[in-house]
Design a protein around this motif. Structure first.
Motif, PDB file in Angstrom:
ATOM      1  N   GLY A   1       0.807  -1.217   0.000  1.00  0.00           N
ATOM      2  CA  GLY A   1       0.000   0.000   0.000  1.00  0.00           C
ATOM      3  C   GLY A   1       0.832   1.255   0.000  1.00  0.00           C
ATOM      4  O   GLY A   1       0.391   2.310   0.477  1.00  0.00           O
ATOM      5  N   SER A   2       2.039   1.181  -0.539  1.00  0.00           N
ATOM      6  CA  SER A   2       2.910   2.345  -0.616  1.00  0.00           C
ATOM      7  C   SER A   2       2.744   3.032  -1.968  1.00  0.00           C
ATOM      8  O   SER A   2       3.188   2.516  -2.994  1.00  0.00           O
ATOM      9  CB  SER A   2       4.378   1.943  -0.422  1.00  0.00           C
ATOM     10  N   GLN A   3       2.131   4.191  -1.934  1.00  0.00           N
ATOM     11  CA  GLN A   3       1.972   4.978  -3.165  1.00  0.00           C
ATOM     12  C   GLN A   3       3.338   5.322  -3.754  1.00  0.00           C
ATOM     13  O   GLN A   3       3.525   5.323  -4.969  1.00  0.00           O
ATOM     14  CB  GLN A   3       1.217   6.282  -2.849  1.00  0.00           C
ATOM     15  N   PHE A   4       4.299   5.597  -2.883  1.00  0.00           N
ATOM     16  CA  PHE A   4       5.631   6.000  -3.336  1.00  0.00           C
ATOM     17  C   PHE A   4       6.331   4.871  -4.080  1.00  0.00           C
ATOM     18  O   PHE A   4       6.756   5.041  -5.230  1.00  0.00           O
ATOM     19  CB  PHE A   4       6.468   6.454  -2.140  1.00  0.00           C
ATOM     20  N   VAL A   5       6.456   3.706  -3.454  1.00  0.00           N
ATOM     21  CA  VAL A   5       7.168   2.594  -4.092  1.00  0.00           C
ATOM     22  C   VAL A   5       6.435   2.148  -5.357  1.00  0.00           C
ATOM     23  O   VAL A   5       7.054   1.921  -6.404  1.00  0.00           O
ATOM     24  CB  VAL A   5       7.352   1.425  -3.112  1.00  0.00           C
TER      25      VAL A   5
END
Length: 214
Positions: A88-92
């Motif tokens: 759930g990491s938007q960045f990764v």
């Protein structure tokens, strides 16, 4: 803002300053954030509060991108991007969609990563990698024999070790990014109680209770 302090050029970390020059030009990375890819860049400035961590992390990036790696960059990016998505990491997820494109994955494949199990645009090797990634990240390494057999049919032991190490590293990066609210993961918790219009805190399911007999 990130949950931890940041350290820029004033920390006098020569290695970090080299990276800052590449990412920020002559700007101060804390006072004038922003990289060419659109990120604030605070992953780097937060990690720079512990210079050894900054160096260790950056060397990890150099490891997986080394021409010495056996694993196909497309398969590597499938693992990294899927790991970012399921954590759930938007960045990764966002950054590795871009890296996946550079590695040669098609737009159809990139768009299908969230729902890969029902997509028909992946090869047997790619499907095995995606299934293995889900077992690593979602099941914390509990890999069914059938999944591992499919992976072994497609990849060498060296490739599997590299894939495992890199995917698990990016699961860690995704978790840390969310925990410390870095980059695109600097978001408020959305799963919170929504108050009723009148502020009443009664049990909302009382309407299904059977009335007591008189």
């Amino acid at each position: 803002m990130p949950r931890l302090k940041q350290a820029g050029r004033e920390a006098e970390n020569p290695f970090a300053n080299q990276i800052f020059n590449l990412l920020f030009g002559d700007r101060d990375p804390v006072e004038q954030p922003g990289t060419a890819t659109g990120t604030p860049g605070n992953w780097w400035t937060v990690f720079n509060i512990v210079p050894d961590a900054f160096k260790h992390t950056t060397e990890g990036f150099q490891f997986y991108r080394s021409p010495e790696r056996k694993i196909d960059p497309k398969l590597r990016e499938l693992g990294q991007t899927r790991a970012g998505y399921v954590v759930g990491s938007q960045f990764v997820f966002s950054q590795h969609c871009k890296a996946s494109r550079d590695a040669g994955l098609t737009e159809q494949q990139i768009e299908a990563i969230p729902a890969w199990s029902v997509a028909d645009c992946f090869s047997p090797a790619e499907r095995a990698v995606l299934a293995y990634t889900d077992a690593l990240v979602l099941q914390h390494g509990r890999v069914p024999d059938g999944v591992f057999a499919s992976l072994k049919a497609q990849l060498s032991d060296e490739e599997i070790l590299e894939l495992t190490y890199i995917t698990c590293t990016y699961m860690m990066h995704a978790v840390m990014s969310r925990a410390l609210r870095l980059e695109y993961d600097d978001v408020e918790e959305r799963v919170v109680e929504v108050p009723t219009p009148d502020g009443n805190s009664a049990d909302v399911m009382t309407m299904v209770d059977k009335p007591e007999d008189d």
